[in-house]
Enzyme design. Structure first.
Site, PDB file in Angstrom:
ATOM      1  N   TYR A 152     -18.772   8.315   2.389  1.00  0.00           N
ATOM      2  CA  TYR A 152     -17.841   7.184   2.506  1.00  0.00           C
ATOM      3  C   TYR A 152     -18.517   5.922   1.932  1.00  0.00           C
ATOM      4  CZ  TYR A 152     -13.777   4.659   4.310  1.00  0.00           C
ATOM      5  OH  TYR A 152     -12.629   3.906   4.420  1.00  0.00           O
ATOM      6  N   SER A 157       1.674   8.210   1.978  1.00  0.00           N
ATOM      7  CA  SER A 157       0.906   6.993   2.273  1.00  0.00           C
ATOM      8  C   SER A 157       1.078   6.581   3.730  1.00  0.00           C
ATOM      9  CB  SER A 157       1.395   5.829   1.396  1.00  0.00           C
ATOM     10  OG  SER A 157       1.119   6.070   0.037  1.00  0.00           O
ATOM     11  N   LEU A 164      -3.042  10.572  -0.681  1.00  0.00           N
ATOM     12  CA  LEU A 164      -3.560  10.447  -2.053  1.00  0.00           C
ATOM     13  C   LEU A 164      -5.001   9.947  -2.053  1.00  0.00           C
ATOM     14  CD1 LEU A 164      -2.704  10.551  -5.080  1.00  0.00           C
ATOM     15  CD2 LEU A 164      -2.025   8.156  -4.860  1.00  0.00           C
ATOM     16  N   GLY A 190       0.772  -1.252   0.000  1.00  0.00           N
ATOM     17  CA  GLY A 190       0.000   0.000   0.000  1.00  0.00           C
ATOM     18  C   GLY A 190       0.794   1.288   0.000  1.00  0.00           C
ATOM     19  N   ASP A 237      -1.007  -6.481  -7.778  1.00  0.00           N
ATOM     20  CA  ASP A 237      -2.402  -6.034  -7.790  1.00  0.00           C
ATOM     21  C   ASP A 237      -3.153  -7.036  -6.919  1.00  0.00           C
ATOM     22  OD1 ASP A 237      -5.136  -5.820  -8.333  1.00  0.00           O
ATOM     23  OD2 ASP A 237      -4.785  -5.136 -10.391  1.00  0.00           O
ATOM     24  N   VAL A 238      -3.695  -6.580  -5.801  1.00  0.00           N
ATOM     25  CA  VAL A 238      -4.286  -7.522  -4.826  1.00  0.00           C
ATOM     26  C   VAL A 238      -5.555  -8.201  -5.333  1.00  0.00           C
ATOM     27  CG1 VAL A 238      -3.267  -6.399  -2.800  1.00  0.00           C
ATOM     28  CG2 VAL A 238      -5.580  -5.744  -3.554  1.00  0.00           C
ATOM     29  N   LYS A 285     -15.122  -1.639   4.734  1.00  0.00           N
ATOM     30  CA  LYS A 285     -14.316  -1.596   5.970  1.00  0.00           C
ATOM     31  C   LYS A 285     -14.968  -2.438   7.071  1.00  0.00           C
ATOM     32  CE  LYS A 285     -10.760   1.077   4.874  1.00  0.00           C
ATOM     33  NZ  LYS A 285      -9.453   0.448   4.552  1.00  0.00           N
ATOM     34  N   ALA A 320     -12.439   2.152  -3.969  1.00  0.00           N
ATOM     35  CA  ALA A 320     -13.810   2.085  -4.478  1.00  0.00           C
ATOM     36  C   ALA A 320     -13.871   3.007  -5.685  1.00  0.00           C
ATOM     37  CB  ALA A 320     -14.800   2.547  -3.410  1.00  0.00           C
TER      38      ALA A 320
HETATM   39  P1  NAD Z   1      -2.842   5.808  -0.327  1.00  0.00           P
HETATM   40  O1  NAD Z   1      -3.519   6.196  -1.592  1.00  0.00           O
HETATM   41  O2  NAD Z   1      -1.482   6.314  -0.095  1.00  0.00           O
HETATM   42  O3  NAD Z   1      -2.841   4.216  -0.163  1.00  0.00           O
HETATM   43  C1  NAD Z   1      -3.816   3.382  -0.743  1.00  0.00           C
HETATM   44  C2  NAD Z   1      -3.056   2.271  -1.429  1.00  0.00           C
HETATM   45  O4  NAD Z   1      -3.930   1.284  -1.945  1.00  0.00           O
HETATM   46  C3  NAD Z   1      -2.200   2.772  -2.602  1.00  0.00           C
HETATM   47  O5  NAD Z   1      -0.861   2.451  -2.377  1.00  0.00           O
HETATM   48  C4  NAD Z   1      -2.758   1.999  -3.779  1.00  0.00           C
HETATM   49  O6  NAD Z   1      -1.771   1.681  -4.732  1.00  0.00           O
HETATM   50  C5  NAD Z   1      -3.288   0.765  -3.085  1.00  0.00           C
HETATM   51  N1  NAD Z   1      -4.214   0.003  -3.924  1.00  0.00           N
HETATM   52  C6  NAD Z   1      -5.433   0.354  -4.399  1.00  0.00           C
HETATM   53  N2  NAD Z   1      -5.934  -0.624  -5.188  1.00  0.00           N
HETATM   54  C7  NAD Z   1      -5.010  -1.631  -5.201  1.00  0.00           C
HETATM   55  C8  NAD Z   1      -4.912  -2.897  -5.853  1.00  0.00           C
HETATM   56  N3  NAD Z   1      -5.899  -3.358  -6.658  1.00  0.00           N
HETATM   57  N4  NAD Z   1      -3.820  -3.654  -5.632  1.00  0.00           N
HETATM   58  C9  NAD Z   1      -2.820  -3.219  -4.830  1.00  0.00           C
HETATM   59  N5  NAD Z   1      -2.840  -2.023  -4.193  1.00  0.00           N
HETATM   60  C10 NAD Z   1      -3.922  -1.243  -4.390  1.00  0.00           C
HETATM   61  O7  NAD Z   1      -3.834   6.301   0.829  1.00  0.00           O
HETATM   62  P2  NAD Z   1      -3.822   5.996   2.407  1.00  0.00           P
HETATM   63  O8  NAD Z   1      -4.700   7.042   2.986  1.00  0.00           O
HETATM   64  O9  NAD Z   1      -2.450   5.824   2.881  1.00  0.00           O
HETATM   65  O10 NAD Z   1      -4.633   4.625   2.509  1.00  0.00           O
HETATM   66  C11 NAD Z   1      -4.090   3.456   3.085  1.00  0.00           C
HETATM   67  C12 NAD Z   1      -5.114   2.728   3.930  1.00  0.00           C
HETATM   68  O11 NAD Z   1      -5.465   3.542   5.044  1.00  0.00           O
HETATM   69  C13 NAD Z   1      -6.404   2.386   3.215  1.00  0.00           C
HETATM   70  O12 NAD Z   1      -6.849   1.114   3.647  1.00  0.00           O
HETATM   71  C14 NAD Z   1      -7.348   3.449   3.732  1.00  0.00           C
HETATM   72  O13 NAD Z   1      -8.682   3.020   3.688  1.00  0.00           O
HETATM   73  C15 NAD Z   1      -6.867   3.556   5.154  1.00  0.00           C
HETATM   74  N6  NAD Z   1      -7.274   4.768   5.878  1.00  0.00           N
HETATM   75  C16 NAD Z   1      -7.032   6.001   5.340  1.00  0.00           C
HETATM   76  C17 NAD Z   1      -7.418   7.134   6.051  1.00  0.00           C
HETATM   77  C18 NAD Z   1      -7.237   8.509   5.479  1.00  0.00           C
HETATM   78  O14 NAD Z   1      -7.912   9.433   5.922  1.00  0.00           O
HETATM   79  N7  NAD Z   1      -6.336   8.712   4.527  1.00  0.00           N
HETATM   80  C19 NAD Z   1      -8.033   6.998   7.310  1.00  0.00           C
HETATM   81  C20 NAD Z   1      -8.228   5.707   7.826  1.00  0.00           C
HETATM   82  C21 NAD Z   1      -7.850   4.600   7.101  1.00  0.00           C
HETATM   83  O1  0WE Z   2     -10.427   4.850   3.153  1.00  0.00           O
HETATM   84  C1  0WE Z   2     -10.364   6.000   2.790  1.00  0.00           C
HETATM   85  C2  0WE Z   2     -10.327   6.358   1.322  1.00  0.00           C
HETATM   86  C3  0WE Z   2     -10.195   5.166   0.432  1.00  0.00           C
HETATM   87  C4  0WE Z   2     -10.472   5.460  -1.016  1.00  0.00           C
HETATM   88  C5  0WE Z   2     -10.198   6.667  -1.645  1.00  0.00           C
HETATM   89  C6  0WE Z   2     -10.476   6.825  -2.987  1.00  0.00           C
HETATM   90  C7  0WE Z   2     -10.274   8.129  -3.723  1.00  0.00           C
HETATM   91  C8  0WE Z   2     -10.032   7.928  -5.204  1.00  0.00           C
HETATM   92  C9  0WE Z   2     -10.998   4.434  -1.762  1.00  0.00           C
HETATM   93  N1  0WE Z   2     -11.275   4.570  -3.082  1.00  0.00           N
HETATM   94  C10 0WE Z   2     -11.005   5.726  -3.697  1.00  0.00           C
HETATM   95  N2  0WE Z   2     -11.297   5.818  -5.035  1.00  0.00           N
HETATM   96  C11 0WE Z   2     -10.903   6.848  -5.799  1.00  0.00           C
HETATM   97  O2  0WE Z   2     -11.201   6.916  -7.003  1.00  0.00           O
HETATM   98  N3  0WE Z   2     -10.354   6.985   3.746  1.00  0.00           N
HETATM   99  C12 0WE Z   2     -10.587   6.628   5.124  1.00  0.00           C
HETATM  100  C13 0WE Z   2     -10.219   8.430   3.436  1.00  0.00           C
HETATM  101  C14 0WE Z   2     -11.585   8.991   3.235  1.00  0.00           C
HETATM  102  O3  0WE Z   2     -12.223   8.862   2.053  1.00  0.00           O
HETATM  103  C15 0WE Z   2     -13.466   9.426   2.194  1.00  0.00           C
HETATM  104  C16 0WE Z   2     -13.603   9.930   3.494  1.00  0.00           C
HETATM  105  C17 0WE Z   2     -12.395   9.643   4.164  1.00  0.00           C
HETATM  106  C18 0WE Z   2     -12.056   9.956   5.580  1.00  0.00           C
HETATM  107  C19 0WE Z   2     -14.511   9.518   1.280  1.00  0.00           C
HETATM  108  C20 0WE Z   2     -15.681  10.156   1.659  1.00  0.00           C
HETATM  109  C21 0WE Z   2     -15.827  10.653   2.940  1.00  0.00           C
HETATM  110  C22 0WE Z   2     -14.784  10.553   3.870  1.00  0.00           C
END
Ligand code: NAD
Ligand code: 0WE
Length: 256
Positions: free
Chosen positions: A156, A19, A195, A13, A65-66, A163, A96
């Protein structure tokens, strides 16, 4: 203090330096772990190569790719070849389709539901199954989740449902793998400007909302996720499995 000295880990990830996976990987490495990384595809290859290069030139970096069983199989066979064992796995992957995070949840298409669950929830099951045979001295699997799994967060949408499946999978995996001394836990992080959050309408307002309403009156820092990730990976957490730990400045306890 080398909490993770001698431990081998694999990180799924990392997309860029923001990230969450990168924050936790840096903390694991500082605590003494040796790490391998995977990246989603060619689009991210250069980025991740550059980051991971800072860990030393022979750091294992594997495309994965997972949603592809053959990619997952290749990761674990390369890990077996290079290290012969595994102690730690970080799942920090979610996706998503964008339109599913914009409209009403009721309009979620069958395809958007399937994709988000495949990438964001089923992948943990597949990765745990691949990792378990290598975790011969026990192990720690950590996955990232969000509060939208248990309460409605506007937009969300299907990610919240995915989740919820990830968190429930964590409990079922913890039960299956516990006898092998493999622990499985989730970190539920408060919103982070990564991102995956970029381009989410109203995300900056959400950070402000947390700042105003969380008991600690601020947002979470990447290093704090790193520290919790290190704790869960360490023997200090040897009796913790199947749990969701909130690293959200206390936001989750509030009723109003
Ligand atoms: P990020 O975009 O840096 O990381 C998301 C990762 O998912 C990326 O590295 C992307 O390449 C990978 N990914 C998506 N589809 C994939 C696939 N088919 N195969 C392999 N990898 C794939 O964003 P982040 O915020 O660091 O997100 C990491 C985790 O943290 C996610 O599970 C997200 O739901 C969770 N999270 C994020 C937040 C937030 O606010 N950013 C809060 C709580 C939890
Ligand atoms: O888990 C997440 C985001 C994960 C995510 C983000 C994207 C953006 C680009 C999954 N899929 C996509 N697809 C895309 O095309 N978070 C916890 C961060 C997040 O995302 C939100 C939040 C929060 C917080 C979306 C709506 C409302 C709140």
């Amino acid at each position: 203090m080398s909490l993770l000295a001698g431990k081998i880990g694999v990180v799924f990830g990392v997309a860029n330096k923001r990230s969450i996976a990168w924050a936790i990987a840096q903390a694991w490495q500082k605590a003494g772990a040796t790490l391998a990384f995977t990246y989603q595809g060619e689009r991210l290859k250069e980025n991740v190569e550059e980051l991971v290069g800072t860990f030393g030139p022979d750091t294992l970096l594997i495309p994965c790719d997972v949603t592809k069983d053959e990619d997952i199989d290749r990761v674990f066979s390369e890990l077996r070849q290079k290290f012969g064992k595994l102690d730690l796995l970080l799942h920090s992957v979610a996706f998503a389709p964008k339109d599913a995070l914009e409209g009403r949840f009721v309009n979620t298409s069958r395809e958007a539901f399937r994709i988000s669950h495949d990438v964001s929830a089923y992948s943990l099951v597949a990765l745990a199954r691949g990792a378990a045979p290598l975790m011969t001295n026990g192990g720690s699997i950590v996955a990232m989740t969000y509060y939208g799994a248990e309460k409605v967060i506007p937009h969300y949408n299907v990610m919240g449902v995915a989740k919820a499946a990830l968190e429930a999978s964590t409990r079922y995996l913890a039960n299956d793998l516990g006898p092998s001394k493999i622990r499985v836990n989730c970190i539920s992080a408060g919103p982070m400007n990564t991102l995956a959050a970029r381009g989410i309408a109203g995300f900056l307002d959400m950070l402000k909302h947390y700042e105003a309403h969380a008991p600690l009156k601020r947002n979470v820092l990447p290093d704090e996720l790193g520290a919790t990730g290190t704790f869960l990976a360490s023997d200090g957490a040897a009796a913790i499995t199947g749990q969701v730990l909130y690293v959200d400045c206390g936001y989750q306890i509030m009723g109003m």
